[in-house]
Scaffold this active site. Structure first.
Site, PDB file in Angstrom:
ATOM      1  N   GLY A 220      51.224  43.260 -37.009  1.00 25.83           N
ATOM      2  CA  GLY A 220      52.370  43.209 -37.362  1.00 25.83           C
ATOM      3  C   GLY A 220      53.375  42.598 -35.555  1.00 25.83           C
ATOM      4  O   GLY A 220      54.561  42.443 -36.544  1.00 25.83           O
ATOM      5  N   GLN A 221      52.947  42.623 -34.448  1.00 26.84           N
ATOM      6  CA  GLN A 221      54.490  42.691 -33.694  1.00 26.84           C
ATOM      7  C   GLN A 221      54.248  41.554 -33.392  1.00 26.84           C
ATOM      8  O   GLN A 221      53.812  40.460 -33.674  1.00 26.84           O
ATOM      9  CB  GLN A 221      53.228  43.019 -32.198  1.00 26.84           C
ATOM     10  CG  GLN A 221      53.833  43.410 -30.915  1.00 26.84           C
ATOM     11  CD  GLN A 221      53.337  43.789 -29.517  1.00 26.84           C
ATOM     12  OE1 GLN A 221      52.000  43.760 -29.669  1.00 26.84           O
ATOM     13  NE2 GLN A 221      54.657  44.015 -28.118  1.00 26.84           N
TER      14      GLN A 221
ATOM     15  N   HIS B 188      57.689  48.479 -27.429  1.00 27.02           N
ATOM     16  CA  HIS B 188      59.034  49.100 -29.003  1.00 27.02           C
ATOM     17  C   HIS B 188      58.063  50.252 -29.438  1.00 27.02           C
ATOM     18  O   HIS B 188      57.133  50.067 -30.229  1.00 27.02           O
ATOM     19  CB  HIS B 188      59.629  48.627 -29.034  1.00 27.02           C
ATOM     20  CG  HIS B 188      58.805  46.994 -29.852  1.00 27.02           C
ATOM     21  ND1 HIS B 188      58.603  45.830 -29.603  1.00 27.02           N
ATOM     22  CD2 HIS B 188      59.496  46.994 -31.248  1.00 27.02           C
ATOM     23  CE1 HIS B 188      58.129  45.561 -30.777  1.00 27.02           C
ATOM     24  NE2 HIS B 188      58.128  46.087 -31.912  1.00 27.02           N
TER      25      HIS B 188
ATOM     26  N   HIS C 141      59.466  52.258 -33.007  1.00 24.06           N
ATOM     27  CA  HIS C 141      59.800  51.785 -34.020  1.00 24.06           C
ATOM     28  C   HIS C 141      59.914  53.531 -34.789  1.00 24.06           C
ATOM     29  O   HIS C 141      59.326  54.192 -34.643  1.00 24.06           O
ATOM     30  CB  HIS C 141      59.227  51.367 -35.392  1.00 24.06           C
ATOM     31  CG  HIS C 141      58.991  50.188 -35.548  1.00 24.06           C
ATOM     32  ND1 HIS C 141      60.198  48.621 -35.849  1.00 24.06           N
ATOM     33  CD2 HIS C 141      57.968  49.012 -34.370  1.00 24.06           C
ATOM     34  CE1 HIS C 141      60.099  47.652 -35.122  1.00 24.06           C
ATOM     35  NE2 HIS C 141      58.405  47.965 -34.819  1.00 24.06           N
TER      36      HIS C 141
ATOM     37  N   ILE D  87      67.819  45.071 -35.422  1.00 26.53           N
ATOM     38  CA  ILE D  87      69.219  43.700 -36.074  1.00 26.53           C
ATOM     39  C   ILE D  87      68.354  43.983 -37.641  1.00 26.53           C
ATOM     40  O   ILE D  87      69.460  43.512 -37.888  1.00 26.53           O
ATOM     41  CB  ILE D  87      68.013  42.742 -35.447  1.00 26.53           C
ATOM     42  CG1 ILE D  87      69.538  42.086 -35.403  1.00 26.53           C
ATOM     43  CG2 ILE D  87      67.465  42.135 -35.577  1.00 26.53           C
ATOM     44  CD1 ILE D  87      70.136  40.904 -34.200  1.00 26.53           C
TER      45      ILE D  87
END
Ligand code: 5GP
Ligand code: ZN
Length: 113
Positions: free
Chosen positions: A92-93, A99, A101, A30
């Site tokens: 940085g989750q 998931h 990237h 997003i």
């Protein structure tokens, strides 16, 4: 459990899907950090990669095959791409459903921020 990516898996919230099968779903991020920024997730919920076990080895290998397929289908495989998995706070989750990237469409920097 109030997991946004489980809701995407179930179709309860919309996403721009790139690929889907019985095991994984891939959709556009997003807030893309590159011209192409796709998230590949297992349909099964794991909060972080720390929850993965021996039986999940095949799943993780499979996610890389899906990334390979997407890169070729969208024709960015030759230019190249980056796959990133963040884990917990220092990683940085921000979404606690595993998931991967898949980033492409620009030259990536190293070291990552
Ligand atoms: P993390 O920081 O946990 O590694 O990555 C989470 C990613 O999920 C971020 O890149 C963020 O933009 C993306 N994201 C968060 N919420 C949504 C959403 O509702 N839909 C989509 N498509 N991506 C999301
Ligand atoms: Zn989930």
């Amino acid at each position: 459990m109030n997991c946004i990516f489980c809701k995407i898996v179930k179709g309860e919230i919309p996403s721009s899907k790139i690929y889907e099968d019985d095991i994984v779903v891939a959709f556009n991020d997003i807030a893309p950090q590159a011209p192409i920024h796709i998230l590949i997730i297992p349909k099964k919920h794991y909060s972080t990669i720390l929850e993965l076990e021996e039986d999940d080895k095949e799943l993780i290998g499979y996610i890389f095959l899906v990334a390979n397929k997407i890169a070729k289908d969208l024709d960015f495989h030759e230019r190249g791409f980056r796959i990133v998995v963040n884990c917990n706070r220092d990683g940085g989750q921000t979404v606690f459903h595993v998931h991967f990237h898949l980033l492409a469409g620009r030259a990536m920097r190293w070291p990552p921020g």
